[in-house]
Scaffold this active site. Structure first.
Site, PDB file in Angstrom:
ATOM      1  N   ASP A 184       0.821  -1.204   0.000  1.00  0.00           N
ATOM      2  CA  ASP A 184       0.000   0.000   0.000  1.00  0.00           C
ATOM      3  C   ASP A 184       0.859   1.261   0.000  1.00  0.00           C
ATOM      4  O   ASP A 184       1.843   1.365   0.744  1.00  0.00           O
ATOM      5  CB  ASP A 184      -0.896  -0.016   1.245  1.00  0.00           C
ATOM      6  N   ALA A 185       0.486   2.233  -0.821  1.00  0.00           N
ATOM      7  CA  ALA A 185       1.027   3.607  -0.793  1.00  0.00           C
ATOM      8  C   ALA A 185       2.531   3.663  -0.558  1.00  0.00           C
ATOM      9  O   ALA A 185       3.015   4.303   0.387  1.00  0.00           O
ATOM     10  CB  ALA A 185       0.286   4.426   0.263  1.00  0.00           C
ATOM     11  N   HIS A 194       4.667   5.297  -2.071  1.00  0.00           N
ATOM     12  CA  HIS A 194       5.195   6.659  -2.217  1.00  0.00           C
ATOM     13  C   HIS A 194       5.355   7.341  -0.862  1.00  0.00           C
ATOM     14  O   HIS A 194       6.074   8.344  -0.751  1.00  0.00           O
ATOM     15  CB  HIS A 194       4.269   7.495  -3.109  1.00  0.00           C
ATOM     16  N   GLU A 207       1.197   0.050  -4.923  1.00  0.00           N
ATOM     17  CA  GLU A 207       0.393   1.240  -5.160  1.00  0.00           C
ATOM     18  C   GLU A 207       1.354   2.406  -5.014  1.00  0.00           C
ATOM     19  O   GLU A 207       1.985   2.566  -3.965  1.00  0.00           O
ATOM     20  CB  GLU A 207      -0.739   1.370  -4.140  1.00  0.00           C
ATOM     21  N   HIS A 234     -11.422  -0.658  -3.766  1.00  0.00           N
ATOM     22  CA  HIS A 234     -11.876  -0.146  -2.464  1.00  0.00           C
ATOM     23  C   HIS A 234     -11.672   1.358  -2.347  1.00  0.00           C
ATOM     24  O   HIS A 234     -12.517   2.074  -1.802  1.00  0.00           O
ATOM     25  CB  HIS A 234     -11.149  -0.888  -1.337  1.00  0.00           C
TER      26      HIS A 234
END
Length: 592
Positions: free
Chosen positions: A259-260, A262, A294, A389
């Protein structure tokens, strides 16, 4: 002997308990409701204690200097929830029925994202396993589970996990998750897990009290950054990287979605993401394991391939660019970040042939540049979707496309992404046009719940789907009613409208399996697109075949570029002579 540095170790005489706690002078251990047992200091800030006669099922807590009793940060099971005692688990207890499973090639992938708690009325691993024959029949090949690390409360999305080695107890015991994965493998389905290493959940997170988990060197939307590159960061890195290996090793997951990424700041010589990918792939041995990111920055360097086409680090990235282009095309929405995706059909052509739309250009709404060159990457380095989601939950009411997109437009963008060379991903219930919302929901302590309600309320007016006259009806993210509203309604699946949509998805996924996936095992020679008015024509030339798409993204008929050539894989049957009808889609294949 366990090859993981964190968590208890079962041996013939008992259990060795251990905790890395360099910020505390002394640590105690409490077994069940027994007396406080002092732990022994070891090198590097470790505390250890060997307890005879302890074993699988033993419940325990660590006790800090001030008397605060906490769960093990590497707990394998929290039978009474996040703030209850940890339980010792014997990893050898579960006997696998599919020991020879080695995974599936990435090119075969059709991903299905689901939330265990909302996928069935019961919301458990066992009840989700009962739906696996349905998913196999649908034509998906990869199940992606939203995060499972033990999180606070009775419901939540899972992105505020605190105990990263413990599957969420509300869904079942660790062996129940293993049985789910085992049953998926028995049906030929891979299982991937969404993991969150960019922040730790705020409720029930005690690790910063006894270990240097955070650093002021970096800051994130959630507060101080995780200590991946400051003093004593090695064991923080090991805690996370070994956790990634743990899911692959003990639960036989076929991959991870990070997840994320970055938001992961790291100035080390080897970035955490690079070290994690290297060590996970080494630990997987001869198994096929896929690592997905992601990444809001659209950094193509994470997706590079070697000379044989194999990923050097990460297999693929969720492609928000293609989602945004398809969403704007089908809905006409330009609120928020969708404002940067109005250059249709050119944007969609670029997303389909090159992956990223933004490859270093300025984004007006964003107010900065984004991305890097991606045309050299294979299409399989990108995961395409029209719902997930985030994109549903980031709407004010958590409503799905079926609620606000016209049927023809929705069918068109579905046909585009399901048959494109990029890897398609469905969100649970999408295949039968489920109208059930998927709003954000959580269940923290009272103080955090109030902050979430206030923060969500302030942000609502900027979210897609917000209507001022309905502001008083926006769901409370902390209420049980909001959580229950997100549960998939399987009775919907049985009605006629759902049946039509389900047949549509099954048909397209069968075409993908029989015609498109074989192409993905070849070398892509060229990919190009042309546009005229609202019409988009795209071609992908492989070793021995050319895959082509022609679509009209507008509400008016436009001239077709040329006569349809090759074999028709699928068409919407809304064309007239010489004209491409509104929302018409034609997929063809011909010999190269």
């Amino acid at each position: 002997m366990s090859h993981f540095a964190f968590g208890p170790i079962i041996h013939e005489q008992g259990v060795l308990f251990r905790l890395w706690a360099p910020l505390q002078e002394k640590i105690g251990l409490r077994i069940d409701d027994g007396p406080l047992l002092p732990m022994t200091a070891a090198d590097g800030g470790w505390r250890i204690l060997d307890v005879k006669d302890a074993g699988a099922g033993t419940r325990y807590r660590f006790v800090l200097e001030d008397g605060l009793e906490i769960p093990d940060p590497a707990s394998r099971h929290q039978p009474d929830g996040l703030k209850g005692p940890s339980e010792v688990v014997d990893p050898s207890h579960y006997l696998w029925r599919t020991p020879d499973w080695r995974g599936r090639p990435w090119e075969d992938s059709v991903v299905y994202e689901l939330h265990v708690g909302a996928f069935t009325p019961e919301g458990t691993f066992k009840s989700a396993a009962a739906k696996l024959p349905y998913l196999a029949d649908l034509g998906v090949t990869v199940i992606q589970l939203m995060p499972l690390a033990e999180f606070p409360g009775r419901w939540g999305w899972g992105y505020d996990g605190v105990l990263h080695y413990a599957p969420y107890s509300g869904y079942g015991a660790p062996d129940d998750l293993k049985a789910f994965v085992d049953e998926a493998h028995r049906h030929g389905l891979s299982v991937m897990l969404d993991v969150v290493y960019n922040h730790f959940g705020p409720d029930g997170n005690y690790m910063g009290l006894y270990a240097p988990l955070f650093t002021e060197r970096h800051h994130t939307p959630w507060g101080a950054g995780i200590n991946y590159d400051d003093t004593d960061s090695k064991l923080v890195r090991d805690y996370v990287i070994q956790n990634a290996i743990y899911w692959i090793d003990e639960f036989r997951m076929d991959g991870l979605r990070l997840d994320a990424v970055h938001a992961i700041d790291d100035t080390s010589d080897e970035h955490l993401l690079a070290e994690l990918a290297r060590r996970v792939r080494a630990a997987a041995g001869d198994r096929i394991v896929h690592l997905v990111v992601e990444n809001e920055h659209n950094d193509p360097t994470l997706l590079e391939r070697d000379a044989t086409g194999m990923p050097l680090a990460y297999t693929a990235q969720w492609n928000d660019d293609i989602h945004h282009a398809l969403h704007v095309a089908a809905t006409g929405e330009t609120v928020g970040y969708y404002a940067d995706y109005q250059a249709l059909p050119q944007d969609l052509g670029r997303a389909l042939t090159e992956g990223f739309i933004y490859q270093g250009q300025e984004m007006p709404y964003r107010g900065s540049t984004r991305g890097g060159a991606s045309a050299h990457l294979p299409a399989q380095a990108f995961i395409a979707f029209i719902q997930n989601h985030d994109q549903i939950g980031n709407r004010a009411f958590g409503d799905r496309l079926v609620d606000f997109a016209e049927d023809n437009a929705l069918s068109a963008i579905s046909a585009i992404y399901l048959l494109s060379p990029q890897i398609p991903m469905l969100f649970m219930g999408e295949e039968w046009a489920s109208a059930r919302p998927f709003p954000y929901f959580c269940d923290f302590d009272d103080d955090l719940n109030q902050k979430v309600r206030e923060g969500r309320g302030k942000e609502m007016s900027r979210l897609p789907g917000f209507e001022p006259e309905h502001a008083d009806k926006i769901p409370d993210p902390t209420s049980e009613e909001t959580f229950l509203s997100a549960k998939v309604d399987w009775e919907e699946c049985a009605d006629d409208l759902a049946g039509n949509s389900l047949d549509f998805y099954k048909t397209l996924l069968a075409i993908r399996r029989e015609k498109v996936i074989p192409l993905l095992k070849q070398t892509l020679q060229t990919a190009s697109y042309q546009t005229e008015a609202t019409r988009l024509d795209v071609s992908w030339r492989y070793d021995n075949a050319v895959l082509s798409l022609s679509v009209n993204l507008g509400a008016d008929a436009v001239p077709a570029r040329e006569e349809t050539r090759g074999d028709i894989l699928w068409r919407s049957h809304r064309d007239t002579d010489g004209l491409r009808a509104p929302w018409s889609v034609i997929w063809t294949i011909e010999a190269a």
